[in-house]
Design an enzyme around this catalytic site. Structure first.
Site, short mmCIF file in Angstrom:
data_model
loop_
_atom_site.label_atom_id
_atom_site.label_comp_id
_atom_site.label_asym_id
_atom_site.label_seq_id
_atom_site.Cartn_x
_atom_site.Cartn_y
_atom_site.Cartn_z
NE ARG A 282 -4.28 -1.39 0.11
CZ ARG A 282 -4.37 -2.43 -0.74
NH1 ARG A 282 -3.38 -2.70 -1.55
NH2 ARG A 282 -5.45 -3.18 -0.74
CD GLU B 166 -3.43 3.46 -5.08
OE1 GLU B 166 -2.46 2.84 -4.60
OE2 GLU B 166 -4.52 2.91 -5.36
CG HIS C 177 -3.94 -0.38 -6.56
ND1 HIS C 177 -4.30 0.20 -5.37
CD2 HIS C 177 -3.96 -1.71 -6.31
CE1 HIS C 177 -4.52 -0.74 -4.45
NE2 HIS C 177 -4.32 -1.89 -5.02
#
Lengths: 313, 328
Positions: free
Chosen positions: B245, B274, B292
């Site tokens: 993460r 993000e 991602h």
């Protein structure tokens, strides 16, 4: 040994050039404006050639150097050397096997992952600021894809070992079967292409393997199939490859080599399922130095009348 | 018994969905004969009002993997006994709050671990061998112009420091070993079944590694775990790969280190905020950026869906959950 004249065919490595300059009388082919000029000044003094994948030692060059004793290639590939002529004339030939095996295998794997998981395209997507507008699409799973290797030599075996760690079943086509491996052997490249999802070209370029990947093989690999080339551009019929990709008859390609380097078919530039590299399979600092050291060691061994380290002829 | 306004003809077990997970339409089409999905996002009324009207008896919640499952939400769901998230990541769920309320949590287990490991390795090879940079170079027509191309760095012999030796970290280790890399790790606990050298301290791991691969989840303990000290210990030739993460890394420090050349390069699939990515990274050739997508293959999404549904089915038939998260 600085009375011994060595010819370097192209600017392949600063490190190698310096090493050669320190030890020998170095002549650089690319500093001459014409062939005639070059031959006039050097034809009777040159005793060794250091060539590479761009310029090796063809019949014309060999014939014009009557004192030539050895060709030490800064490459493992020998397709730019007229081996038969060298054999006839008793000229020794050495190359740089093993030191570059891992690096080339790593690039093959990197290209596979880059094509299947669209790594380069995703990087482009982020850099263009497109992510805030919406997610990138899904990409295919790589682990477990069937990998077919053309040529299970040093490099092919190194690729197989790596791909196995991803759970990829390995099959291959080679001049001879290798029963000591557990990989599935196919006696012809069409059957290999039919039975794999990723086809990797890892064999040497010879008369037999020229255009070994032709339209028939590309069709057998199919619209979901992926072609990876870390061998030589001429292993693949390049125009056929380009039209297959443009027409969607082939699923993707990762290419480090091309038929007419440094020219690359521009129609490939806009394709997101294609990853292109400028023949850098062995280009790491560590490996290029190791290759250069091997070239030097072979030359020194020859002129000291000791056994060559990595002779081919 | 139910006071619910939504009348459930078929008496199917209710599953609350606050925001839809990826490809929710597939849950609907494939499983609407098994569950009644209570779709909170489709209601025009505010969430808390919708929940107090419709969800007082709801026992199970299907998370979308991003919407926070915290005390504010849990407070509105007095009958809740199960949260199922189709992700492996748990940082959007207040695990201790769930635990104290007797709400079990199930995630996607290790279904994504191969895909995530594949991308981690793909990013690592790309950074070391400059694959994306090479692709850009060739496609811009620069090869023919004879601008010389800088060499990459050999993978064999590189010391890899894995942060988090869970299922993803283990798959990364297995793959990189085949490239001749050596593996060490830092994890919450030492894993006796693995012979890789264990470092209890991430700075020490970093100082003894040529590359760090972040494979752990985001928790209070791992938040900003990769800080300036860790980055400087990694060093000028060191490479950072993150498939965990974004918030595990102090992003601002990392960007500065990359811009100043204090670390050698990075391959990043995740970021603190993000879909925003620090623009300074766009100018760097030694950085590979991914939006991602590590777990986002059709196969893994299908597996995530199947395991989420499997957990719901197990719950409603009073069987043990398939992939319960045990808070340790």
């Amino acid at each position: 040994m600085d009375s011994i004249t060595v010819l370097m065919t192209s600017p392949m490595s600063d490190y190698l050039e310096n090493q050669l300059k320190d030890r020998f009388n170095l002549v650089k082919l690319w500093t001459y404006s014409s062939k005639t000029d070059f031959f006039k000044h050097n034809s009777h003094s040159i005793r060794a050639i250091v060539g590479n994948t761009k310029i090796g030692a063809d019949a014309e060059l060999i014939d014009s150097l009557p004192e030539l004793e050895i060709v030490s290639s800064y490459s493992v590939g020998l397709d730019k050397i007229d081996l038969r002529k060298c054999q006839e004339k008793g000229i020794r030939v050495t190359n740089t096997p093993d030191v570059l095996t891992d690096d080339v295998a790593d690039v093959a794997m990197g290209l596979m992952l880059a094509v299947v998981r669209r790594v380069c395209e995703c990087d482009r997507f982020v850099r263009r600021g497109l992510w805030p507008k919406g997610d990138f699409r899904l990409t295919n799973k790589f682990s477990g894809m069937q990998v077919g290797i053309v040529g299970l030599g040093r490099i092919g075996s190194a690729i197989a070992k790596r791909a196995e760690a991803f759970g990829c079943p390995i099959s291959y086509y080679s001049r001879s079967e290798k029963p000591e491996t557990n990989y599935k052997y196919f006696s012809n490249i069409i059957d290999l292409a039919v039975n794999c999802q990723i086809l990797v070209v890892a064999c040497a370029l010879t008369e037999e393997t020229h255009h070994i990947v032709n339209r028939e093989v590309i069709d057998a690999l199919g619209p979901e199939g992926i072609l990876i080339n870390i061998g030589r551009g001429s292993h693949i019929d390049e125009p056929e490859l380009v039209s297959a990709l443009l027409e969607g008859r082939l699923g993707g390609a990762g290419l480090d080599v091309f038929e007419n380097e440094p020219e690359v078919p521009e129609q490939l530039f806009g394709l997101e399922n294609v990853v292109l590299m400028p023949h850098v399979g062995s280009d790491t600092v560590e490996t290029t130095d190791a290759m250069a050291d091997l070239v030097i060691k072979n030359l020194e061994a020859h002129f000291l009348k000791k056994p060559l380290l990595t002779p081919v002829v | 018994m139910a006071h619910g306004i939504i009348y459930n003809h078929l008496d199917l077990p209710q599953v609350l969905v606050v925001r839809p997970p990826d490809s929710f339409s597939l849950y609907q089409s494939q499983y609407s004969h098994k569950f009644h999905f209570l779709k909170a996002w489709e209601s025009p009324v505010p969430l808390d009002q919708f929940l107090s009207t419709n969800a007082r008896n709801v026992q199970a919640l299907l998370s979308c993997g991003r919407f926070p499952i915290n005390v504010d939400l849990l407070r509105l769901l007095p009958s809740l006994r199960l949260v199922v998230t189709p992700s492996a990541g748990l940082n959007h769920i207040d695990l201790s709050e769930c635990h104290s309320r007797g709400v079990a949590v199930a995630n996607a287990g290790s279904v994504a671990c191969c895909d995530v490991a594949d991308l981690a390795v793909g990013l690592f090879i790309d950074v070391l061998r400059k694959i994306s940079a090479a692709d850009r170079y060739v496609k811009q027509g620069l090869w023919a112009s004879k601008t010389s191309y800088p060499p990459g760095s050999k993978l064999k012999g590189k010391r890899i420091g894995i942060v988090g030796l869970g299922s993803i970290g283990q798959e990364v280790a297995k793959r990189l070993e085949a490239f001749g890399c050596s593996i060490s790790y830092n994890s919450r606990n030492q894993k006796k079944s693995f012979s890789y050298p264990f470092y209890s301290n991430v700075v020490e791991l970093s100082a003894n590694s040529d590359a760090l691969v972040i494979c752990c989840g985001l928790s209070d303990q791992t938040h900003r775990l990769i800080n300036k000290e860790v980055l400087l210990a990694l060093g000028k030739e060191g490479v950072l790969i993150n498939v965990g993460r974004g918030a595990i890394i102090d992003e601002k420090e990392m960007v500065q280190c990359l811009v100043q050349g204090d670390i050698g390069g990075a391959g990043l699939d995740v970021f603190e905020n993000e879909p925003n990515v620090p623009k300074e990274l766009f100018a760097l050739d030694n950085v590979v950026l991914s939006p991602h997508r590590a777990a986002f293959t059709p196969e893994t999404l299908t597996s995530m869906r199947e395991i989420a549904v499997g957990n719901l089915e197990a719950f409603f038939s009073n069987k043990p959950l398939l992939s319960q998260v045990i808070d340790d």
